[in-house]
Design an enzyme around this catalytic site. Sequence first.
Site, PDB file in Angstrom:
ATOM      1  N   CYS A  10       0.837  -1.206   0.000  1.00  0.00           N
ATOM      2  CA  CYS A  10       0.000   0.000   0.000  1.00  0.00           C
ATOM      3  C   CYS A  10       0.871   1.255   0.000  1.00  0.00           C
ATOM      4  CB  CYS A  10      -0.899  -0.024   1.237  1.00  0.00           C
ATOM      5  SG  CYS A  10      -1.829   1.497   1.507  1.00  0.00           S
ATOM      6  N   THR A  11       0.624   2.134  -0.938  1.00  0.00           N
ATOM      7  CA  THR A  11       1.395   3.376  -1.042  1.00  0.00           C
ATOM      8  C   THR A  11       1.275   4.212   0.222  1.00  0.00           C
ATOM      9  OG1 THR A  11       1.059   3.409  -3.433  1.00  0.00           O
ATOM     10  CG2 THR A  11       1.692   5.487  -2.396  1.00  0.00           C
TER      11      THR A  11
END
Length: 113
Positions: A10-11
């Site tokens: 997840c960024t």
Amino acid sequence: MITIYHNPRCTKSREGLCELEILNQPFQLRKYLDEPFTKDELEEVIKKLNIKPIELVRTKESIWIENYKSKILSDAEIINAMLAHPKLIERPIVVKGDKAIIARPKEKIKELL
């Protein structure tokens, strides 16, 4: 001690982790998809976040939409859904002592420290 509940794919979670490193804060890293929450741990984090369980759910995830969106669920049922499908849990979660935040945006981490 600070704990970050992290998903490396997840960024936003990676940004939160980077923020902790920049702030030079010692922390524990918990990849909660690899090491899932226990029911007690998840309930404790929700309590520290001071939110309702539904506020921790990623309601745009296909798992949620396909299996839960149209149902009326109790808090316990929502917690059970997150335990069954950890991908539904918002991230990153940063915990320090008896307080926690969902670190979106990453700048919220400074508020916790």
